[in-house]
Design an enzyme around this catalytic site. Structure first.
Site, PDB file in Angstrom:
ATOM      1  N   ASN A   1       0.992  -1.190  -0.061  1.00 52.97           N
ATOM      2  CA  ASN A   1      -0.125  -0.185   0.015  1.00 52.97           C
ATOM      3  C   ASN A   1       0.726   1.083   0.016  1.00 52.97           C
ATOM      4  O   ASN A   1       1.554   1.352   0.949  1.00 52.97           O
ATOM      5  CB  ASN A   1      -0.920  -0.044   1.237  1.00 52.97           C
ATOM      6  CG  ASN A   1      -1.581   1.108   1.453  1.00 52.97           C
ATOM      7  OD1 ASN A   1      -1.665   2.270   0.461  1.00 52.97           O
ATOM      8  ND2 ASN A   1      -2.221   1.396   2.527  1.00 52.97           N
TER       9      ASN A   1
ATOM     10  N   LYS B   1       0.024   4.241  -0.267  1.00 56.80           N
ATOM     11  CA  LYS B   1      -0.528   5.676   0.599  1.00 56.80           C
ATOM     12  C   LYS B   1      -0.353   6.699  -0.343  1.00 56.80           C
ATOM     13  O   LYS B   1      -0.140   6.544  -1.657  1.00 56.80           O
ATOM     14  CB  LYS B   1       0.007   5.753   1.927  1.00 56.80           C
ATOM     15  CG  LYS B   1       0.004   4.500   2.436  1.00 56.80           C
ATOM     16  CD  LYS B   1       0.238   4.374   4.118  1.00 56.80           C
ATOM     17  CE  LYS B   1      -0.140   3.174   4.724  1.00 56.80           C
ATOM     18  NZ  LYS B   1      -0.049   3.158   6.450  1.00 56.80           N
TER      19      LYS B   1
ATOM     20  N   HIS C   1      -9.545   0.932   4.978  1.00 56.90           N
ATOM     21  CA  HIS C   1      -8.173   1.203   5.767  1.00 56.90           C
ATOM     22  C   HIS C   1      -8.348   2.178   6.944  1.00 56.90           C
ATOM     23  O   HIS C   1      -9.212   3.118   6.892  1.00 56.90           O
ATOM     24  CB  HIS C   1      -7.089   1.747   4.697  1.00 56.90           C
ATOM     25  CG  HIS C   1      -5.770   1.837   5.327  1.00 56.90           C
ATOM     26  ND1 HIS C   1      -5.178   2.745   6.092  1.00 56.90           N
ATOM     27  CD2 HIS C   1      -4.857   0.888   5.107  1.00 56.90           C
ATOM     28  CE1 HIS C   1      -4.068   2.431   6.619  1.00 56.90           C
ATOM     29  NE2 HIS C   1      -3.718   1.339   6.020  1.00 56.90           N
TER      30      HIS C   1
ATOM     31  N   GLU D   1      -6.635   4.432   8.163  1.00 59.56           N
ATOM     32  CA  GLU D   1      -6.555   6.032   7.736  1.00 59.56           C
ATOM     33  C   GLU D   1      -7.771   6.550   7.220  1.00 59.56           C
ATOM     34  O   GLU D   1      -7.939   7.692   7.360  1.00 59.56           O
ATOM     35  CB  GLU D   1      -5.297   5.887   7.063  1.00 59.56           C
ATOM     36  CG  GLU D   1      -4.006   5.695   7.623  1.00 59.56           C
ATOM     37  CD  GLU D   1      -2.846   5.298   6.932  1.00 59.56           C
ATOM     38  OE1 GLU D   1      -2.817   5.284   5.715  1.00 59.56           O
ATOM     39  OE2 GLU D   1      -1.764   4.700   7.530  1.00 59.56           O
TER      40      GLU D   1
ATOM     41  N   GLU E   1      -5.378  -5.429  10.541  1.00 54.90           N
ATOM     42  CA  GLU E   1      -4.367  -4.295  10.805  1.00 54.90           C
ATOM     43  C   GLU E   1      -4.671  -3.437  12.147  1.00 54.90           C
ATOM     44  O   GLU E   1      -5.427  -2.773  12.271  1.00 54.90           O
ATOM     45  CB  GLU E   1      -4.290  -3.425   9.760  1.00 54.90           C
ATOM     46  CG  GLU E   1      -4.089  -4.005   8.306  1.00 54.90           C
ATOM     47  CD  GLU E   1      -3.507  -2.856   7.354  1.00 54.90           C
ATOM     48  OE1 GLU E   1      -2.407  -3.100   6.922  1.00 54.90           O
ATOM     49  OE2 GLU E   1      -3.990  -1.874   7.290  1.00 54.90           O
TER      50      GLU E   1
ATOM     51  N   GLY F   1       2.299   1.696  10.874  1.00 58.16           N
ATOM     52  CA  GLY F   1       3.526   2.826  10.769  1.00 58.16           C
ATOM     53  C   GLY F   1       4.187   3.329  11.951  1.00 58.16           C
ATOM     54  O   GLY F   1       4.797   4.262  12.186  1.00 58.16           O
TER      55      GLY F   1
ATOM     56  N   SER G   1       3.513  -2.736  10.460  1.00 57.11           N
ATOM     57  CA  SER G   1       4.897  -2.536  10.649  1.00 57.11           C
ATOM     58  C   SER G   1       5.523  -4.034   9.975  1.00 57.11           C
ATOM     59  O   SER G   1       6.624  -4.523  10.766  1.00 57.11           O
ATOM     60  CB  SER G   1       5.296  -2.309  11.932  1.00 57.11           C
ATOM     61  OG  SER G   1       4.921  -0.994  12.202  1.00 57.11           O
TER      62      SER G   1
END
Ligand code: PGA
Length: 252
Positions: free
Chosen positions: A11, A13, A97, A99, A169, A175, A215
């Protein structure tokens, strides 16, 4: 029983210009050629999809988008439809996702519309779910995941969901450099598979790929892939560099 065919997905992003995306994809296509033990997918930004699709034409790497809108077309400024994704060469789409949930108002109801749209347009949905750090500390992980899965898949039958990829996730691992421990990952993946089994039947649950994200890097991919219910990875930061991502693809 043999495990399912793995999927290693990147991904990207909101990183990389068109030229950077094309260059990385070209390098990756060369490095990853012959890695036929796994499916591979990369999801660049919308603006790079078409040029990257041209680079990937002669490779086995699939192209994914990072989102889609559920309407076919219309006055929806800033949105992208399933047809548009097809016309750019996409076969996969990341949906829900964290985010998007955290910063752009994504909720289980809109996730559900996007998944329904993806499957009816023959795009493979990579459906992301995960708990926050506070939810984990409060012992709510499984309740949160139960709701995200059931609401996200509401109204969809097993026939429509054959290609579904579920991506676990944990939000606190994205991250941050914090990876969930192998025990935490296996516990959740097993829980998710039995949840899918309760709704759609055990045979269907056994066939669905459940991948892990948060990660993932060359140093931890192998121990993750050894887990019984882990069928691949959704990789953010470590997918941006072709050589690093290729090391993840080449997990042992
Ligand atoms: P990360 O991101 O690998 O940088 O933690 C994973 C993701 O957001 O899919």
């Amino acid at each position: 029983m043999a495990k399912r065919r793995p999927l290693i997905a990147g991904n990207w992003k909101m990183f990389k210009s068109c030229q950077d995306a094309v260059d990385t994809a070209r390098l990756l296509a060369g490095l990853a050629s012959g890695a036929d033990h796994t499916d591979i997918m990369i999801a660049p930004s919308f603006t790079s999809l078409f040029p990257v699709s041209q680079v990937l034409k002669s490779s086995a790497i699939a192209l994914g988008a990072q989102n889609l809108h559920w309407e076919k077309e219309g006055a929806f400024t800033g949105e992208i439809s399933a047809d548009m994704l097809h016309s750019c060469g996409c076969s996969h789409v990341i949906i829900g996702h964290s985010e998007r949930r955290q910063f752009f108002g994504e909720c289980d109801e809109t996730v559900n519309k996007r998944i329904a749209c993806a499957v009816s347009n023959h795009l493979v949905p990579v459906f992301c779910i995960g708990e926050t750090e506070i939810e984990r500390e409060q012992d709510k992980t499984m309740n949160i995941l139960d709701k995200q899965v059931k609401d996200g898949l509401k109204g969809l039958g097993s026939d429509e969901l054959k290609a579904l990829v579920l991506a676990y996730e944990p939000v606190w691992a994205i991250g941050t450099g914090k990876t969930a421990t192998p025990d935490q990952v296996q516990d959740v993946h097993l829980f998710l598979r039995s949840l899918i089994g309760d709704v759609y039947g055990i045979e269907f649950a056994k066939s669905i790929r459940i991948i892990y994200g948060g990660s993932v890097k060359p140093a931890n991919i192998s121990e993750l892939m050894m887990l019984e219910d882990v069928d691949g990875a959704l990789v953010g930061g470590a997918s941006l560099d072709a050589e690093t991502f290729n090391k993840i693809i080449r997990f042992k």
